[in-house]
Design an enzyme around this catalytic site. Structure first.
Site, PDB file in Angstrom:
ATOM      1  CB  CYS A  10      -0.988   0.133   1.081  1.00 16.26           C
ATOM      2  SG  CYS A  10      -0.203   0.003   2.902  1.00 16.26           S
ATOM      3  CB  CYS A  15      -3.317   1.709   7.071  1.00 17.63           C
ATOM      4  SG  CYS A  15      -3.161   3.063   7.825  1.00 17.63           S
ATOM      5  CB  SER A  17       0.270  -3.416   2.665  1.00 22.66           C
ATOM      6  OG  SER A  17       1.169  -2.579   3.298  1.00 22.66           O
ATOM      7  CG  ASP A 126      -5.079   6.067   2.335  1.00 20.94           C
ATOM      8  OD1 ASP A 126      -5.093   5.499   3.312  1.00 20.94           O
ATOM      9  OD2 ASP A 126      -4.019   6.831   1.701  1.00 20.94           O
TER      10      ASP A 126
HETATM   11  P1  4NP Z   1      -1.512   2.818   3.972  1.00 21.09           P
HETATM   12  O1  4NP Z   1      -2.288   4.460   4.665  1.00 21.09           O
HETATM   13  O2  4NP Z   1      -1.180   3.166   2.626  1.00 21.09           O
HETATM   14  O3  4NP Z   1      -2.787   1.941   3.995  1.00 21.09           O
HETATM   15  O4  4NP Z   1      -0.260   2.475   5.077  1.00 21.09           O
HETATM   16  C1  4NP Z   1      -1.567   5.378   4.627  1.00 21.09           C
HETATM   17  C2  4NP Z   1      -0.460   5.626   5.439  1.00 21.09           C
HETATM   18  C3  4NP Z   1       0.234   6.885   5.547  1.00 21.09           C
HETATM   19  C4  4NP Z   1      -0.059   7.944   4.700  1.00 21.09           C
HETATM   20  C5  4NP Z   1      -1.094   7.489   3.581  1.00 21.09           C
HETATM   21  C6  4NP Z   1      -1.894   6.514   3.455  1.00 21.09           C
HETATM   22  N1  4NP Z   1       0.706   9.052   4.689  1.00 21.09           N
HETATM   23  O5  4NP Z   1       0.368   9.927   3.875  1.00 21.09           O
HETATM   24  O6  4NP Z   1       1.556   9.204   5.490  1.00 21.09           O
END
Ligand code: 4NP
Length: 162
Positions: A10, A15, A17, A126
């Site tokens: 991800c 979150c 993955s 997301d």
């Molecule tokens: P993930 O969620 O891709 O499911 O781990 C996110 C975690 C952090 C961020 C974006 C999405 N970020 O912008 O820091």
């Protein structure tokens, strides 16, 4: 026998993955496939490298019996050679993975929701900037898609049937 290696990817690897990794590992264990499958996860970005999964994701997953133990790391060039299957969570992840993949990559790339025939979800959304319901939805989609993905790998004989 060489293990079949699956990498879930991800954006941040804190979150979606890590949760996919835990859900799939749990299914692999309950189907007695631990000697046939290895599961890992990584992020497109390295911004959260070294961090545990987001506490909101860990808590939502814990309520369904999953323990998220992975530590965030970015996707590495070698992953395209050492994994058999790299599974993205959304279309943006897939675009990034296709850009990063070397021409002689061994790994097959796929979008996890390609295995969501029943619910019709087309991406794992997301949940990072939203509320609790987003994390619950992620788990619903992961449970459906990981089950289907395992069954597909067994159907195509990439994995044993037990
Ligand atoms: P993930 O969620 O891709 O499911 O781990 C996110 C975690 C952090 C961020 C974006 C999405 N970020 O912008 O820091």
């Amino acid at each position: 026998m060489n293990k079949y290696k699956i990498l879930f990817v991800c954006l941040g690897n804190i979150c979606r993955s890590p949760a996919a990794e835990a859900v799939m590992r749990s299914m692999v264990e309950s189907r007695r496939l631990s000697d046939a499958v290895e599961v890992d996860s990584a992020g497109i970005i390295g911004y959260h490298e070294g961090e545990q999964a987001d506490p909101r994701m860990r808590s939502a997953a814990f309520q369904r019996g999953y323990r998220l133990t992975s530590i965030s790391r970015p996707v590495r060039p070698d992953d395209f050679h050492s994994f058999d299957l790299i599974v993205g969570m959304d279309n943006s992840n897939m675009q990034s993975l296709r850009r990063m993949a070397p021409p002689d990559a061994h790994a097959r790339l796929c979008l996890l929701t390609d295995f969501c025939a029943d619910s019709g979800h087309t991406e794992v959304p997301d949940p990072y900037y939203g509320g609790l319901s987003g994390f619950v939805l992620v788990l619903d989609i992961l449970e459906e898609a990981c089950g289907r993905l395992l069954a597909t790998l067994q159907d195509e004989k990439s994995l044993p049937t037990r």
